[in-house]
Design an enzyme around this catalytic site. Structure first.
Site, PDB file in Angstrom:
ATOM      1  N   PRO A  80     -79.591  -6.847  32.409  1.00 55.62           N
ATOM      2  CA  PRO A  80     -79.836  -8.272  32.672  1.00 55.62           C
ATOM      3  C   PRO A  80     -80.409  -8.525  34.074  1.00 55.62           C
ATOM      4  CG  PRO A  80     -77.556  -7.783  33.134  1.00 55.62           C
ATOM      5  CD  PRO A  80     -78.211  -6.465  32.819  1.00 55.62           C
TER       6      PRO A  80
ATOM      7  N   ARG B 101     -75.711   1.858  37.231  1.00 50.38           N
ATOM      8  CA  ARG B 101     -74.411   2.050  36.574  1.00 50.38           C
ATOM      9  C   ARG B 101     -74.588   2.746  35.219  1.00 50.38           C
ATOM     10  NH1 ARG B 101     -70.387  -3.113  36.307  1.00 50.38           N
ATOM     11  NH2 ARG B 101     -71.216  -3.379  34.223  1.00 50.38           N
TER      12      ARG B 101
ATOM     13  N   LYS C 169     -84.988  -0.792  29.900  1.00 53.55           N
ATOM     14  CA  LYS C 169     -85.682  -2.078  29.756  1.00 53.55           C
ATOM     15  C   LYS C 169     -84.983  -3.101  30.643  1.00 53.55           C
ATOM     16  CE  LYS C 169     -85.518  -5.874  27.780  1.00 53.55           C
ATOM     17  NZ  LYS C 169     -86.108  -6.693  28.840  1.00 53.55           N
ATOM     18  N   PRO C 170     -85.549  -3.365  31.834  1.00 52.02           N
ATOM     19  CA  PRO C 170     -84.938  -4.379  32.687  1.00 52.02           C
ATOM     20  C   PRO C 170     -85.301  -5.775  32.186  1.00 52.02           C
ATOM     21  CG  PRO C 170     -86.900  -3.497  33.750  1.00 52.02           C
ATOM     22  CD  PRO C 170     -86.766  -2.789  32.423  1.00 52.02           C
TER      23      PRO C 170
ATOM     24  N   SER D 149     -75.855 -10.753  27.359  1.00 50.64           N
ATOM     25  CA  SER D 149     -75.087 -11.787  26.659  1.00 50.64           C
ATOM     26  C   SER D 149     -74.423 -11.216  25.399  1.00 50.64           C
ATOM     27  CB  SER D 149     -76.015 -12.935  26.269  1.00 50.64           C
ATOM     28  OG  SER D 149     -77.010 -12.466  25.401  1.00 50.64           O
ATOM     29  N   THR D 150     -73.347 -11.853  24.994  1.00 46.42           N
ATOM     30  CA  THR D 150     -72.615 -11.411  23.802  1.00 46.42           C
ATOM     31  C   THR D 150     -73.500 -11.556  22.557  1.00 46.42           C
ATOM     32  OG1 THR D 150     -70.611 -12.075  24.909  1.00 46.42           O
ATOM     33  CG2 THR D 150     -70.436 -11.728  22.540  1.00 46.42           C
ATOM     34  N   ALA D 151     -74.312 -12.618  22.523  1.00 42.88           N
ATOM     35  CA  ALA D 151     -75.160 -12.847  21.339  1.00 42.88           C
ATOM     36  C   ALA D 151     -76.139 -11.692  21.140  1.00 42.88           C
ATOM     37  CB  ALA D 151     -75.920 -14.164  21.501  1.00 42.88           C
TER      38      ALA D 151
ATOM     39  N   GLU E 162     -71.639  -4.156  27.594  1.00 46.42           N
ATOM     40  CA  GLU E 162     -70.982  -4.898  28.688  1.00 46.42           C
ATOM     41  C   GLU E 162     -71.455  -6.335  28.542  1.00 46.42           C
ATOM     42  OE1 GLU E 162     -68.797  -3.877  30.773  1.00 46.42           O
ATOM     43  OE2 GLU E 162     -68.939  -1.700  30.742  1.00 46.42           O
TER      44      GLU E 162
ATOM     45  N   CYS F   2     -70.663 -11.663  35.388  1.00 44.05           N
ATOM     46  CA  CYS F   2     -69.796 -11.662  34.206  1.00 44.05           C
ATOM     47  C   CYS F   2     -68.317 -11.706  34.587  1.00 44.05           C
ATOM     48  CB  CYS F   2     -70.081 -10.407  33.398  1.00 44.05           C
ATOM     49  SG  CYS F   2     -70.019  -8.940  34.439  1.00 44.05           S
TER      50      CYS F   2
ATOM     51  N   GLU G  97     -69.237 -19.354  28.719  1.00 44.65           N
ATOM     52  CA  GLU G  97     -69.456 -18.775  30.042  1.00 44.65           C
ATOM     53  C   GLU G  97     -70.377 -19.725  30.814  1.00 44.65           C
ATOM     54  OE1 GLU G  97     -71.650 -15.126  29.824  1.00 44.65           O
ATOM     55  OE2 GLU G  97     -70.401 -14.179  31.346  1.00 44.65           O
TER      56      GLU G  97
ATOM     57  N   PHE H  31     -71.680 -19.486  33.963  1.00 45.13           N
ATOM     58  CA  PHE H  31     -72.716 -18.774  34.710  1.00 45.13           C
ATOM     59  C   PHE H  31     -73.400 -19.677  35.736  1.00 45.13           C
ATOM     60  CE2 PHE H  31     -74.979 -14.597  34.268  1.00 45.13           C
ATOM     61  CZ  PHE H  31     -73.805 -13.878  34.156  1.00 45.13           C
TER      62      PHE H  31
HETATM   63  P1  NAP Z   1     -79.445 -11.524  27.832  1.00 45.16           P
HETATM   64  O1  NAP Z   1     -80.265 -12.713  27.566  1.00 45.16           O
HETATM   65  O2  NAP Z   1     -78.600 -10.992  26.753  1.00 45.16           O
HETATM   66  O3  NAP Z   1     -80.456 -10.410  28.343  1.00 45.16           O
HETATM   67  C1  NAP Z   1     -80.021  -9.118  28.716  1.00 45.16           C
HETATM   68  C2  NAP Z   1     -81.128  -8.134  28.444  1.00 45.16           C
HETATM   69  O4  NAP Z   1     -81.363  -8.096  27.038  1.00 45.16           O
HETATM   70  C3  NAP Z   1     -82.458  -8.513  29.091  1.00 45.16           C
HETATM   71  O5  NAP Z   1     -83.123  -7.353  29.484  1.00 45.16           O
HETATM   72  C4  NAP Z   1     -83.192  -9.195  27.947  1.00 45.16           C
HETATM   73  O6  NAP Z   1     -84.575  -9.141  28.090  1.00 45.16           O
HETATM   74  C5  NAP Z   1     -82.745  -8.325  26.799  1.00 45.16           C
HETATM   75  N1  NAP Z   1     -82.882  -8.925  25.473  1.00 45.16           N
HETATM   76  C6  NAP Z   1     -82.900 -10.224  25.115  1.00 45.16           C
HETATM   77  N2  NAP Z   1     -83.051 -10.339  23.779  1.00 45.16           N
HETATM   78  C7  NAP Z   1     -83.133  -9.071  23.283  1.00 45.16           C
HETATM   79  C8  NAP Z   1     -83.302  -8.513  21.976  1.00 45.16           C
HETATM   80  N3  NAP Z   1     -83.406  -9.278  20.887  1.00 45.16           N
HETATM   81  N4  NAP Z   1     -83.347  -7.163  21.857  1.00 45.16           N
HETATM   82  C9  NAP Z   1     -83.249  -6.373  22.931  1.00 45.16           C
HETATM   83  N5  NAP Z   1     -83.096  -6.838  24.186  1.00 45.16           N
HETATM   84  C10 NAP Z   1     -83.025  -8.175  24.362  1.00 45.16           C
HETATM   85  O7  NAP Z   1     -78.479 -11.731  29.076  1.00 45.16           O
HETATM   86  P2  NAP Z   1     -78.863 -12.273  30.518  1.00 45.16           P
HETATM   87  O8  NAP Z   1     -78.980 -13.743  30.440  1.00 45.16           O
HETATM   88  O9  NAP Z   1     -80.017 -11.498  31.074  1.00 45.16           O
HETATM   89  O10 NAP Z   1     -77.581 -11.836  31.365  1.00 45.16           O
HETATM   90  C11 NAP Z   1     -76.472 -12.629  31.491  1.00 45.16           C
HETATM   91  C12 NAP Z   1     -75.366 -12.134  30.581  1.00 45.16           C
HETATM   92  O11 NAP Z   1     -75.048 -10.788  30.911  1.00 45.16           O
HETATM   93  C13 NAP Z   1     -74.086 -12.902  30.766  1.00 45.16           C
HETATM   94  O12 NAP Z   1     -73.505 -13.176  29.518  1.00 45.16           O
HETATM   95  C14 NAP Z   1     -73.206 -11.937  31.557  1.00 45.16           C
HETATM   96  O13 NAP Z   1     -71.838 -12.150  31.408  1.00 45.16           O
HETATM   97  C15 NAP Z   1     -73.632 -10.635  31.020  1.00 45.16           C
HETATM   98  N6  NAP Z   1     -73.291  -9.561  31.964  1.00 45.16           N
HETATM   99  C16 NAP Z   1     -72.257  -8.734  31.627  1.00 45.16           C
HETATM  100  C17 NAP Z   1     -71.885  -7.734  32.509  1.00 45.16           C
HETATM  101  C18 NAP Z   1     -70.757  -6.811  32.166  1.00 45.16           C
HETATM  102  O14 NAP Z   1     -70.657  -5.760  32.808  1.00 45.16           O
HETATM  103  N7  NAP Z   1     -69.915  -7.111  31.199  1.00 45.16           N
HETATM  104  C19 NAP Z   1     -72.547  -7.572  33.728  1.00 45.16           C
HETATM  105  C20 NAP Z   1     -73.604  -8.436  34.035  1.00 45.16           C
HETATM  106  C21 NAP Z   1     -73.964  -9.427  33.117  1.00 45.16           C
HETATM  107  P3  NAP Z   1     -85.426 -10.320  28.791  1.00 45.16           P
HETATM  108  O15 NAP Z   1     -84.631 -10.799  29.971  1.00 45.16           O
HETATM  109  O16 NAP Z   1     -86.670  -9.612  29.178  1.00 45.16           O
HETATM  110  O17 NAP Z   1     -85.587 -11.376  27.763  1.00 45.16           O
END
Ligand code: NAP
Length: 491
Positions: A162, A172, A187-188, A241-243, A262, A296, A393, A395
């Site tokens: 993320p 990590r 994939k960042p 994200s969880t989704a 995570e 998170c 969440e 955020f």
């Molecule tokens: P996100 O929307 O789920 O995106 C995370 C990563 O997944 C990004 O690289 C995103 O790409 C990619 N992605 C999105 N849709 C995808 C799909 N259909 N297939 C494959 N990859 C896909 O989450 P975020 O908004 O970046 O991050 C915030 C979330 O991360 C929060 O819920 C936070 O709690 C969680 N988080 C958890 C931890 C932990 O250790 N538990 C640590 C940090 C963050 P793009 O950005 O290029 O669209």
């Protein structure tokens, strides 16, 4: 500091990379498509990066697959020394990497330096752990047989990360993967690709061979699907994200890949009457407002017992009012912008929903007068656990406060969520600290401590906050297969 000035400085250090990395070569998208990356503090374009998809991901997987043979056959000592060099380079370039993080993510520069040190610590730790991937010898039930347990790398790993920790979430995952002998396709997030690319540049400089570490970015679903569909990818490790995590877990079923997730949290921060007020206020400030609330493990709900409620609210409000908001490059700034317009709109809608259901704004409660995507550090009282702000969440820099009467009630409210990543409790009663720690359905618990994440400690969640653990000696397990070898005719 202007975007242009920071970029010019970073270019001169050789760390400002704007292409994907496949098989050791810096590559554009095959169809030439690009996507702009913005500085969230002022909306300026930093630069464009390739908008890659299926073809580039397939090639990155092939490179990682080809590189796996030689990388996994190196001695653990050899892999360890290359990781150690990578760690040294990350630390040597701490200042530039931190500037890159502040530029693309917006967090204050001192927090960005903290992220580089935290991120690099995983490379150092797993350089050491590479030499401790020990097998086992088992007692044989038959006199002429011998039983051995061998641990071997799973193979090619797809690592999806993320935007909130653009460097540390990469290291990590990649640290333990490379230590075990795996190769990776990273994939960042498209919002923050530059830190990942700079880290990859330093990995090359440290002698990590072409193809061992690849970076693709662009069309997230296409890249994600290519990683999921490939039988050559044996593991997906995801932070986000969880989704999206649920989609990846479902997608990995087809080829029965290992999956580490995570995901999101909903951290309760419980303050009992017998807590040290000063400790609780200081910790709540860090746990809620560090990273503008965009971690998170950031506190999502503050639960305060009725006997300490007024004193806490008074001290907490004064502390929150003193937080300086601004561009992360400015001196003394404690809170930067949110990541984008969608993030600030989510915060606004959660605050509005809470107010409409009877919550009250104590501090802040609206966009900051700096404009753009800055939000005021905010406290909301009279929150009920049924409100959206306590279920989702946030955020963002909003602290919803819930008042409670008894320990049982606090535990019930804290556990009344699908998430289970981090939880915090504040008490000077030793029995209560154990009792409540054990009752909390969370993977990470802080007692009189508001944020803790270390390379030596396992990091991960219960329930829908994820699967597996990162960091620590447990962080290797997810990148290893266990093989049992039985040798016959040994009598
Ligand atoms: P996100 O929307 O789920 O995106 C995370 C990563 O997944 C990004 O690289 C995103 O790409 C990619 N992605 C999105 N849709 C995808 C799909 N259909 N297939 C494959 N990859 C896909 O989450 P975020 O908004 O970046 O991050 C915030 C979330 O991360 C929060 O819920 C936070 O709690 C969680 N988080 C958890 C931890 C932990 O250790 N538990 C640590 C940090 C963050 P793009 O950005 O290029 O669209």
């Amino acid at each position: 500091m202007e975007t242009e000035n920071v970029v010019a400085r970073l270019k001169s250090s050789g760390l400002f990379r704007t292409k994907g990395l496949i098989g050791g070569k810096w590559i554009d998208a095959y169809d030439g498509k690009t996507i702009e990356v913005y500085n969230p503090a002022n909306g300026e374009v930093i630069a464009s990066v390739p908008f890659m998809g299926e073809k580039e991901t397939k090639d990155a997987i092939s490179s990682a697959y080809d590189a796996f043979r030689d990388w996994s056959r190196l001695t653990a000592f050899d892999r360890s020394s290359r990781l150690r060099k990578w760690y040294n380079l990350l630390m040597e370039h701490k200042e530039e990497l931190a500037q890159l993080i502040t530029l693309e993510q917006g967090k204050p520069l001192n927090e960005a330096i903290g992220e580089v040190v935290y991120g690099a610590s995983f490379i150092e730790f797993f350089a050491e752990e590479a030499k401790r991937v020990n097998g086992d010898i088992l007692p044989s039930p038959m006199p002429d047989r011998r039983l051995f347990v061998l641990k071997q790398p799973v193979g090619v790993v797809g690592a999806i990360t993320p935007w909130n920790f653009p460097l540390a979430m990469i290291t990590r995952k990649v640290g333990p993967a490379l230590a075990c002998g795996c190769t990776v396709v990273i994939k960042p997030s498209e919002l923050t690709p530059f830190s990942a690319l700079a880290a990859a540049e330093l990995a090359i400089q440290s002698g990590i061979p072409p193809g061992v570490l690849n970076v693709v970015m662009g069309d997230a679903p296409k890249i994600g699907n290519s990683l999921l569909e490939s039988p050559q990818v044996r593991k997906i490790t995801f932070t986000g994200s969880t989704a999206v995590g649920k989609k990846l877990m479902a997608g990995a079923a087809e080829t029965v890949k290992k999956v580490s997730l995570e995901l999101g949290g909903n951290a309760p921060f419980i303050i009992f009457d017998d807590a040290d007020l000063e400790v609780a206020v200081k910790a709540s400030l860090a746990s809620k407002f560090l990273y503008t609330g965009q971690a998170c493990i950031c506190t999502n709900r503050i639960l305060v017992q009725e006997g300490i409620y007024d004193k806490f609210m008074n001290a907490f409000s004064n502390a929150v009012k003193s937080l300086k908001v601004g561009n992360g490059f400015s001196e003394g700034v404690a809170q930067g912008p949110l990541i984008n317009e969608a993030a600030i709109q989510k915060v606004e809608s959660l605050v509005q929903d809470a107010i409409s259901k009877g919550a009250k704004v104590v501090v802040g409660g609206k966009r900051h007068n700096l404009g753009l995507i800055f939000y005021e550090p905010t406290i909301i009282s009279d929150v009920k656990n049924e409100m959206l702000i306590a279920r989702q969440e946030i955020f963002g820099p909003v602290a919803p406060v819930i008042r409670f009467k008894t320990e049982e009630e606090a535990i019930q409210i804290a556990n009344d969520t699908d998430a289970g990543l981090a939880a915090y409790l504040f008490t000077n009663n030793i029995q209560r600290s154990w009792r409540v720690s054990e009752a909390l359905e969370y993977g990470i618990v802080g007692v009189n401590e508001g944020l803790h994440a270390y390379e030596v400690a396992p990091f991960g969640g219960f329930k829908q906050s994820g699967l597996g653990r990162e960091g620590s000696k447990y962080g290797l397990d997810d990148f290893l297969e266990i093989k049992c070898i039985c040798m016959g005719n040994m009598g």
